[in-house]
Design a protein around this motif. Structure first.
Motif, PDB file in Angstrom:
ATOM      1  N   THR A 254       0.805  -1.262   0.126  1.00 36.17           N
ATOM      2  CA  THR A 254      -0.067   0.042   0.121  1.00 36.17           C
ATOM      3  C   THR A 254       0.827   1.346   0.065  1.00 36.17           C
ATOM      4  O   THR A 254       0.693   2.316  -0.851  1.00 36.17           O
ATOM      5  CB  THR A 254      -1.115  -0.084   1.306  1.00 36.17           C
ATOM      6  OG1 THR A 254      -1.886  -1.051   1.127  1.00 36.17           O
ATOM      7  CG2 THR A 254      -1.901   1.277   1.168  1.00 36.17           C
ATOM      8  N   PHE A 255       1.978   1.130   0.776  1.00 38.27           N
ATOM      9  CA  PHE A 255       2.606   2.294   0.999  1.00 38.27           C
ATOM     10  C   PHE A 255       3.567   2.565  -0.315  1.00 38.27           C
ATOM     11  O   PHE A 255       3.708   3.657  -0.972  1.00 38.27           O
ATOM     12  CB  PHE A 255       3.870   1.994   1.912  1.00 38.27           C
ATOM     13  CG  PHE A 255       4.637   3.431   2.384  1.00 38.27           C
ATOM     14  CD1 PHE A 255       4.188   4.439   3.274  1.00 38.27           C
ATOM     15  CD2 PHE A 255       5.784   3.770   1.809  1.00 38.27           C
ATOM     16  CE1 PHE A 255       4.765   5.285   3.622  1.00 38.27           C
ATOM     17  CE2 PHE A 255       6.547   4.918   2.221  1.00 38.27           C
ATOM     18  CZ  PHE A 255       6.065   5.706   3.120  1.00 38.27           C
ATOM     19  N   LEU A 256       3.973   1.458  -0.907  1.00 40.01           N
ATOM     20  CA  LEU A 256       4.896   1.465  -2.261  1.00 40.01           C
ATOM     21  C   LEU A 256       3.537   1.955  -3.273  1.00 40.01           C
ATOM     22  O   LEU A 256       4.228   2.869  -3.924  1.00 40.01           O
ATOM     23  CB  LEU A 256       5.281   0.173  -2.563  1.00 40.01           C
ATOM     24  CG  LEU A 256       6.020  -0.153  -4.052  1.00 40.01           C
ATOM     25  CD1 LEU A 256       6.997   1.176  -4.097  1.00 40.01           C
ATOM     26  CD2 LEU A 256       6.030  -1.316  -4.200  1.00 40.01           C
ATOM     27  N   MET A 257       2.424   1.588  -3.405  1.00 41.27           N
ATOM     28  CA  MET A 257       1.432   2.228  -4.380  1.00 41.27           C
ATOM     29  C   MET A 257       1.406   3.825  -4.337  1.00 41.27           C
ATOM     30  O   MET A 257       1.436   4.325  -5.161  1.00 41.27           O
ATOM     31  CB  MET A 257       0.280   1.556  -4.265  1.00 41.27           C
ATOM     32  CG  MET A 257       0.475   0.138  -4.871  1.00 41.27           C
ATOM     33  SD  MET A 257      -1.144  -0.926  -4.699  1.00 41.27           S
ATOM     34  CE  MET A 257      -2.277   0.047  -5.864  1.00 41.27           C
ATOM     35  N   ALA A 258       1.360   4.010  -3.080  1.00 41.54           N
ATOM     36  CA  ALA A 258       1.070   5.605  -2.640  1.00 41.54           C
ATOM     37  C   ALA A 258       2.400   6.251  -3.290  1.00 41.54           C
ATOM     38  O   ALA A 258       1.999   7.445  -3.818  1.00 41.54           O
ATOM     39  CB  ALA A 258       0.658   5.672  -1.255  1.00 41.54           C
ATOM     40  N   THR A 259       3.390   5.995  -2.880  1.00 46.82           N
ATOM     41  CA  THR A 259       4.584   6.835  -3.417  1.00 46.82           C
ATOM     42  C   THR A 259       4.829   6.788  -4.779  1.00 46.82           C
ATOM     43  O   THR A 259       5.416   7.683  -5.199  1.00 46.82           O
ATOM     44  CB  THR A 259       5.965   6.177  -2.470  1.00 46.82           C
ATOM     45  OG1 THR A 259       5.982   5.026  -2.677  1.00 46.82           O
ATOM     46  CG2 THR A 259       5.780   6.630  -0.776  1.00 46.82           C
ATOM     47  N   ARG A 260       4.505   5.515  -5.233  1.00 46.32           N
ATOM     48  CA  ARG A 260       4.607   5.545  -7.096  1.00 46.32           C
ATOM     49  C   ARG A 260       3.537   6.486  -7.412  1.00 46.32           C
ATOM     50  O   ARG A 260       4.113   7.087  -8.198  1.00 46.32           O
ATOM     51  CB  ARG A 260       4.275   4.038  -7.366  1.00 46.32           C
ATOM     52  CG  ARG A 260       5.279   3.080  -6.918  1.00 46.32           C
ATOM     53  CD  ARG A 260       6.622   3.364  -7.163  1.00 46.32           C
ATOM     54  NE  ARG A 260       6.820   3.226  -8.588  1.00 46.32           N
ATOM     55  CZ  ARG A 260       7.873   3.899  -9.222  1.00 46.32           C
ATOM     56  NH1 ARG A 260       8.659   4.592  -8.608  1.00 46.32           N
ATOM     57  NH2 ARG A 260       7.956   3.563 -10.372  1.00 46.32           N
ATOM     58  N   PHE A 261       2.307   6.514  -6.851  1.00 43.11           N
ATOM     59  CA  PHE A 261       1.504   7.539  -7.473  1.00 43.11           C
ATOM     60  C   PHE A 261       1.985   9.109  -7.193  1.00 43.11           C
ATOM     61  O   PHE A 261       1.829   9.833  -8.029  1.00 43.11           O
ATOM     62  CB  PHE A 261       0.151   7.402  -6.659  1.00 43.11           C
ATOM     63  CG  PHE A 261      -0.802   8.427  -6.944  1.00 43.11           C
ATOM     64  CD1 PHE A 261      -1.694   8.354  -8.270  1.00 43.11           C
ATOM     65  CD2 PHE A 261      -1.100   9.674  -6.204  1.00 43.11           C
ATOM     66  CE1 PHE A 261      -2.628   9.298  -8.386  1.00 43.11           C
ATOM     67  CE2 PHE A 261      -1.977  10.528  -6.453  1.00 43.11           C
ATOM     68  CZ  PHE A 261      -2.802  10.250  -7.654  1.00 43.11           C
ATOM     69  N   LEU A 262       2.481   9.535  -5.898  1.00 46.35           N
ATOM     70  CA  LEU A 262       3.082  10.718  -5.704  1.00 46.35           C
ATOM     71  C   LEU A 262       4.245  11.186  -6.613  1.00 46.35           C
ATOM     72  O   LEU A 262       4.162  12.212  -7.132  1.00 46.35           O
ATOM     73  CB  LEU A 262       3.280  10.993  -4.243  1.00 46.35           C
ATOM     74  CG  LEU A 262       2.033  10.780  -3.494  1.00 46.35           C
ATOM     75  CD1 LEU A 262       2.312  10.757  -1.958  1.00 46.35           C
ATOM     76  CD2 LEU A 262       1.007  11.978  -3.679  1.00 46.35           C
ATOM     77  N   ALA A 263       4.945  10.270  -6.775  1.00 44.71           N
ATOM     78  CA  ALA A 263       6.254  10.405  -7.608  1.00 44.71           C
ATOM     79  C   ALA A 263       5.762  10.553  -9.029  1.00 44.71           C
ATOM     80  O   ALA A 263       6.373  11.290  -9.681  1.00 44.71           O
ATOM     81  CB  ALA A 263       7.180   9.088  -7.559  1.00 44.71           C
ATOM     82  N   GLY A 264       4.578   9.819  -9.368  1.00 43.88           N
ATOM     83  CA  GLY A 264       4.250  10.271 -10.669  1.00 43.88           C
ATOM     84  C   GLY A 264       3.646  11.492 -10.889  1.00 43.88           C
ATOM     85  O   GLY A 264       3.605  11.857 -12.167  1.00 43.88           O
ATOM     86  N   LEU A 265       3.113  12.138  -9.943  1.00 45.67           N
ATOM     87  CA  LEU A 265       2.505  13.618 -10.190  1.00 45.67           C
ATOM     88  C   LEU A 265       3.767  14.270 -10.488  1.00 45.67           C
ATOM     89  O   LEU A 265       3.314  15.133 -11.248  1.00 45.67           O
ATOM     90  CB  LEU A 265       2.258  14.016  -8.734  1.00 45.67           C
ATOM     91  CG  LEU A 265       0.578  13.563  -8.344  1.00 45.67           C
ATOM     92  CD1 LEU A 265       0.417  13.820  -6.889  1.00 45.67           C
ATOM     93  CD2 LEU A 265      -0.329  13.984  -9.240  1.00 45.67           C
ATOM     94  N   GLY A 266       4.932  14.123 -10.174  1.00 45.98           N
ATOM     95  CA  GLY A 266       6.053  15.017 -10.149  1.00 45.98           C
ATOM     96  C   GLY A 266       6.601  14.719 -11.607  1.00 45.98           C
ATOM     97  O   GLY A 266       6.997  15.575 -12.509  1.00 45.98           O
ATOM     98  N   ILE A 267       6.808  13.552 -12.041  1.00 48.29           N
ATOM     99  CA  ILE A 267       7.435  13.167 -13.509  1.00 48.29           C
ATOM    100  C   ILE A 267       6.349  13.259 -14.446  1.00 48.29           C
ATOM    101  O   ILE A 267       6.784  13.096 -15.619  1.00 48.29           O
ATOM    102  CB  ILE A 267       8.137  11.677 -13.266  1.00 48.29           C
ATOM    103  CG1 ILE A 267       9.273  11.734 -14.192  1.00 48.29           C
ATOM    104  CG2 ILE A 267       7.046  10.749 -13.506  1.00 48.29           C
ATOM    105  CD1 ILE A 267      10.488  12.499 -13.705  1.00 48.29           C
ATOM    106  N   GLY A 268       5.072  13.102 -14.278  1.00 49.30           N
ATOM    107  CA  GLY A 268       4.179  12.963 -15.199  1.00 49.30           C
ATOM    108  C   GLY A 268       4.348  14.184 -16.353  1.00 49.30           C
ATOM    109  O   GLY A 268       3.967  13.917 -17.515  1.00 49.30           O
ATOM    110  N   ALA A 269       4.641  15.304 -16.114  1.00 47.23           N
ATOM    111  CA  ALA A 269       4.719  16.468 -16.895  1.00 47.23           C
ATOM    112  C   ALA A 269       6.003  16.777 -17.559  1.00 47.23           C
ATOM    113  O   ALA A 269       6.388  17.674 -18.204  1.00 47.23           O
ATOM    114  CB  ALA A 269       4.121  17.768 -16.502  1.00 47.23           C
ATOM    115  N   GLU A 270       6.876  15.998 -16.965  1.00 47.34           N
ATOM    116  CA  GLU A 270       8.393  16.044 -17.586  1.00 47.34           C
ATOM    117  C   GLU A 270       8.711  16.198 -19.085  1.00 47.34           C
ATOM    118  O   GLU A 270       9.157  17.253 -19.833  1.00 47.34           O
ATOM    119  CB  GLU A 270       9.352  15.226 -17.062  1.00 47.34           C
ATOM    120  CG  GLU A 270      10.761  15.502 -17.444  1.00 47.34           C
ATOM    121  CD  GLU A 270      11.471  16.525 -17.175  1.00 47.34           C
ATOM    122  OE1 GLU A 270      12.528  17.126 -17.658  1.00 47.34           O
ATOM    123  OE2 GLU A 270      11.037  17.132 -15.770  1.00 47.34           O
TER     124      GLU A 270
END
Length: 420
Positions: A114-130
């Motif tokens: 669960t924690f891994l999925m949450a951090t992957r989602f939040l990291a994705g917010l950052g890298i999504g627009a690169e």
């Protein structure tokens, strides 16, 4: 008072500037960010087999880990792409890579799924627009006669991350340095590397096209403008293109390890094969550099997508190691000429007023498609001749995209931005 004609003359002057060292420096800084964007994208596909084996994950849990990162990237691309039109390209560059760095490092210490999925989602917010902001920024800061080549050079730097992930995984996964699982070190490397990029980008200048528009005090174009004439047709086209291209481009990168596992190869052996085929990513992008200014973007997109369909279908049905390696390598070469072409083609097709918004909105749909992709394709792997079935679906998606671009895709060439 600065008039519209003043801004037009300034844009023309910027577009006529020769290539200078600052252009090459900015290309390198953009390329460095793209390196960690692609590191993140292909990290998910590389470690799926490892996580499935070590954590005894179900297909649904595995799909959730892969999909969570792409769900975050969807929101990141949509929101930050829009904000780059409001607050500028440079500021969004700094925010998105900082978010990725912090949450990727945090994800390395995940105590549970669960924690891994949450951090992957939040990291994705950052890298999504690169990629979206990178495409928009480079389109606006380099002269049009070398725009395609400079974008391809930046992506060549970025695509070096793909074999890097492959070989790092092959080396680290069997080990536990300092008593920590190898897959966690892959996250640490990505997070710390991205932090270095944040520091290096601190002095990047703002896009001159964006500044020129602000100086003219032009009213901010509303988000809804991209779904109304005269932009609606292009927005619809590129939305469909970005959804469909995912089946080929990210379908291979995300599912290749699991496809090889379904063919009967061990995880470590699959990672070795994958690392070799991943060499095609920087090689394909390198090949794109001389092609970008010689072939119209539209035709380059169509031709390389067709090759992806052919090589992908071969990879799906291949059973011998030489054919698997050859078809996989050729697929990645073709897919990265395609990638460089589409990343130049998309922002060139929209004017400065909506470039970030339109690029971000249409590109974000590729993240939705990628997030859903594991749920659509992974169940097919469990059927008889699953790998062949998966790549048959991928082939249909790619050929549909080729047809859409062929019928409705605009011609962009090497003209100045915002030129009619």
């Amino acid at each position: 008072m600065i008039t519209t004609s003043d801004v037009g003359r300034e844009r023309l002057r910027l577009d006529e500037l020769p290539v200078r060292p600052i252009h090459r420096k900015l290309m390198l800084l953009v390329g460095a960010g793209l390196f960690f964007d692609l590191y993140e994208l292909f990290l998910a596909g590389t470690i799926t087999g490892v996580l499935k084996q070590e954590m005894h994950l179900s297909t649904f849990q595995l799909s959730g880990i892969v999909g969570s990162a792409f769900a975050g990237q969807f929101l990141g691309a949509l929101v930050i792409g829009r904000l780059s039109d409001v607050f500028g390209r440079r500021r969004m560059f700094m925010i998105n890579i900082a978010l990725y760095s912090g949450f990727t490092l945090l994800g390395a210490f995940s105590p549970n799924i669960t924690f891994l999925m949450a951090t992957r989602f939040l990291a994705g917010l950052g890298i999504g627009a690169e990629m979206t902001v990178s495409d928009t920024y480079l389109s606006e800061v380099v002269p049009p006669q070398v725009r395609g080549r400079m974008i391809a050079m930046a992506y060549t730097i970025g695509f070096c991350a793909v074999p890097t992930v492959g070989f790092l995984a092959k080396w680290l996964v069997p080990l536990q340095p300092f008593g920590i699982e190898g897959w966690r070190w892959l996250f640490v490397i990505g997070g710390l590397g991205a932090a270095v990029v944040v520091f290096a980008r601190r002095d990047m200048p703002e896009s001159p096209h964006w500044i020129a528009r602000q100086q003219n005090k032009t009213a901010l174009t509303p988000f809804s403008a991209i779904v109304r004439p005269p932009y609606r047709a292009k927005t619809t086209l590129f939305s469909a293109v970005m959804i469909l291209q995912v089946f080929g481009y990210y379908g291979f990168g995300t599912l290749a390890v699991l496809v090889l596992d379904r063919k009967g190869f061990e995880v470590v052996t699959s990672l070795s094969y994958l690392a070799v085929t991943y060499l095609g990513y920087p090689l394909g992008s390198l090949l794109a550099i001389p092609l970008m200014e010689r072939i119209e973007r539209k035709h380059l997109v169509m031709g390389t997508a067709t090759l992806m369909a052919i090589f992908g279908l071969t990879f799906g049905f291949a059973t011998s190691v030489p054919l698997i390696l050859l078809s996989g390598g050729l697929f990645t070469v073709a897919s990265n000429v395609f990638s460089d072409a589409i990343h130049a083609y998309l922002p060139e097709s929209f004017p400065t007023a909506v470039r970030g918004t339109a690029s971000g909105a249409t590109y974000s749909l590729s993240k939705v498609s990628t997030a859903l992709l594991p749920f659509l394709l992974l169940p097919l792997l469990d059927r008889p001749n699953g790998p062949g079935l998966v790549f048959s679906v991928i082939t249909v998606a790619l050929l549909t995209m080729v047809a859409l671009v062929g019928i409705w895709g605009p011609l962009t060439g090497r003209r100045a931005l915002d030129a009619e």
